[in-house]
Design a protein around this motif. Structure first.
Motif, PDB file in Angstrom:
ATOM      1  N   VAL A 178       1.067  -1.196   0.191  1.00 28.32           N
ATOM      2  CA  VAL A 178       0.036   0.252   0.013  1.00 28.32           C
ATOM      3  C   VAL A 178       0.896   1.068  -0.075  1.00 28.32           C
ATOM      4  N   ALA A 179       2.232   1.051   0.429  1.00 27.93           N
ATOM      5  CA  ALA A 179       2.792   2.312   0.538  1.00 27.93           C
ATOM      6  C   ALA A 179       3.370   2.682  -0.995  1.00 27.93           C
ATOM      7  N   ASP A 180       3.409   1.822  -1.644  1.00 27.26           N
ATOM      8  CA  ASP A 180       4.089   2.023  -3.037  1.00 27.26           C
ATOM      9  C   ASP A 180       2.611   2.701  -4.112  1.00 27.26           C
ATOM     10  N   ILE A 181       1.454   2.079  -3.603  1.00 25.45           N
ATOM     11  CA  ILE A 181       0.444   2.754  -4.263  1.00 25.45           C
ATOM     12  C   ILE A 181       0.173   4.237  -3.770  1.00 25.45           C
ATOM     13  N   SER A 182       0.163   4.424  -2.489  1.00 25.93           N
ATOM     14  CA  SER A 182       0.127   5.890  -2.214  1.00 25.93           C
ATOM     15  C   SER A 182       1.258   6.840  -2.861  1.00 25.93           C
ATOM     16  N   ALA A 183       2.527   6.378  -2.854  1.00 30.25           N
ATOM     17  CA  ALA A 183       3.519   7.187  -3.311  1.00 30.25           C
ATOM     18  C   ALA A 183       3.245   7.307  -4.756  1.00 30.25           C
ATOM     19  N   VAL A 184       2.893   6.280  -5.485  1.00 29.99           N
ATOM     20  CA  VAL A 184       2.564   6.452  -7.100  1.00 29.99           C
ATOM     21  C   VAL A 184       1.758   7.448  -7.402  1.00 29.99           C
ATOM     22  N   CYS A 185       0.531   7.450  -6.496  1.00 26.49           N
ATOM     23  CA  CYS A 185      -0.455   8.300  -6.727  1.00 26.49           C
ATOM     24  C   CYS A 185      -0.278   9.790  -6.483  1.00 26.49           C
ATOM     25  N   GLU A 186       0.556  10.019  -5.452  1.00 21.56           N
ATOM     26  CA  GLU A 186       0.850  11.222  -5.069  1.00 21.56           C
ATOM     27  C   GLU A 186       1.863  11.891  -6.413  1.00 21.56           C
ATOM     28  N   LEU A 187       2.931  11.276  -6.731  1.00 21.32           N
ATOM     29  CA  LEU A 187       3.692  11.649  -7.717  1.00 21.32           C
ATOM     30  C   LEU A 187       3.002  11.828  -9.110  1.00 21.32           C
ATOM     31  N   ALA A 188       2.164  10.722  -9.347  1.00 22.19           N
ATOM     32  CA  ALA A 188       1.528  10.987 -10.851  1.00 22.19           C
ATOM     33  C   ALA A 188       0.778  12.251 -10.881  1.00 22.19           C
ATOM     34  N   GLN A 189       0.485  12.804  -9.595  1.00 20.70           N
ATOM     35  CA  GLN A 189      -0.312  14.238  -9.887  1.00 20.70           C
ATOM     36  C   GLN A 189       0.484  15.192 -10.641  1.00 20.70           C
ATOM     37  N   LEU A 190       1.791  15.016 -10.541  1.00 23.45           N
ATOM     38  CA  LEU A 190       2.521  16.034 -11.216  1.00 23.45           C
ATOM     39  C   LEU A 190       2.340  15.848 -12.680  1.00 23.45           C
ATOM     40  N   THR A 191       2.001  14.731 -13.350  1.00 28.58           N
ATOM     41  CA  THR A 191       1.865  14.606 -14.654  1.00 28.58           C
ATOM     42  C   THR A 191       0.795  15.535 -15.093  1.00 28.58           C
ATOM     43  N   GLY A 192      -0.054  15.804 -14.394  1.00 28.64           N
ATOM     44  CA  GLY A 192      -1.124  16.705 -14.854  1.00 28.64           C
ATOM     45  C   GLY A 192      -0.749  18.324 -15.043  1.00 28.64           C
ATOM     46  N   ILE A 193       0.474  18.377 -14.272  1.00 28.71           N
ATOM     47  CA  ILE A 193       0.846  19.883 -14.785  1.00 28.71           C
ATOM     48  C   ILE A 193       2.218  19.749 -15.443  1.00 28.71           C
ATOM     49  N   LYS A 194       2.332  18.651 -16.124  1.00 27.47           N
ATOM     50  CA  LYS A 194       3.736  18.355 -16.902  1.00 27.47           C
ATOM     51  C   LYS A 194       4.887  18.602 -16.297  1.00 27.47           C
ATOM     52  N   GLU A 195       5.174  18.223 -14.814  1.00 28.04           N
ATOM     53  CA  GLU A 195       6.238  18.165 -14.297  1.00 28.04           C
ATOM     54  C   GLU A 195       6.722  16.709 -13.964  1.00 28.04           C
ATOM     55  N   GLU A 196       6.486  15.856 -14.814  1.00 27.14           N
ATOM     56  CA  GLU A 196       6.608  14.269 -14.409  1.00 27.14           C
ATOM     57  C   GLU A 196       8.192  14.208 -14.175  1.00 27.14           C
TER      58      GLU A 196
END
Length: 238
Positions: A178-196
């Motif tokens: 579950v730690a990996d899921i939480s982490a990936v979901c937080e980082l993925a938010q940056l794709t929405g502002i083209k900061e991946e």
């Protein structure tokens, strides 16, 4: 041979499914959604549009006076906060131990360590970046503040790579949790502002991100399809 169920019995079974209120544009909602899908836990979907303020409906305010998502209603048992929800559902449904490694005290401690750390050190910078980089306010973009926030993200990304992933493929060990899921979901938010690039340019974290995505398919791509509208809004605001 299993006994036949009449229509009324089937109806009761359906209503016993946990009700899950969520908006996939929200990082914590995506985390719970992906956990439910990946573990095969059935639920009754209650899609709730945060941008339209549907979380403020009287029915939901009675369940959660904080007006927040995600939220589950398990036959009258109300629970909010993504980490608490995933813990509860993992234990109730006896999911594979790797998701919540209860039988390995060190791995469980590693999961807890990350989840307790990520609220302020990962989630908070990602949310602030969404606001500052996304041009969703009428205030002019503060380039110095944006630079500071980018450095904040790079700092925690480096910490994830150097500390959590330095000698293992996933945060708690050899299996996704579950730690990996939480982490990936937080980082993925940056794709929405083209900061991946802030996390993908880190070789260790970028490779881990792709491993987690692969483990969560096809549900990960399904989540991000909903998130595409958010990205479009950002692009139009540039």
């Amino acid at each position: 041979m299993l006994p036949m169920c009449d229509t009324r019995t089937l109806s009761v079974i359906r209503t016993m499914l946990v009700e899950f209120y969520y908006d996939l544009r929200s990082q914590p909602c995506r985390a719970v959604y992906l956990f439910l899908k990946a573990t095969g836990i059935d639920f009754t979907p209650k899609v709730t549009d945060l941008l339209k303020g549907e979380q403020n409906q009287p029915e939901l305010v009675k369940k959660n006076p904080y007006h927040k998502l995600p939220l589950i209603d398990d036959d009258g048992f109300i629970l909010v906060e993504s980490v608490a929800i995933m813990r509860y559902l993992a234990m109730k449904n006896n999911v594979a131990d790797s998701w919540l490694p209860r039988n390995d005290v060190k791995q469980m401690a590693r999961v807890d360590e990350f989840l307790n750390w990520h609220h302020l050190c990962v989630r908070k910078p990602c949310v602030r970046n969404k606001i500052v980089f996304g041009h969703f306010t009428k205030e002019p973009l503060d380039k110095e503040r944006a630079k500071t926030l980018r450095e904040e993200v790079k700092k925690f990304v480096t910490h994830i790579g150097d500390y959590y992933l330095k000698d293992r493929p996933f945060i708690a060990g050899d299996e996704i949790s579950v730690a990996d899921i939480s982490a990936v979901c937080e980082l993925a938010q940056l794709t929405g502002i083209k900061e991946e690039s802030l996390y993908m340019e880190n070789e260790v974290v970028g490779a881990w991100f792709e491993r987690v995505k692969a483990k969560l398919q096809p549900h990960y791509d399904e989540c991000m399809e909903t998130f595409a509208a958010f990205k479009k809004k950002f692009e139009e605001a540039e």
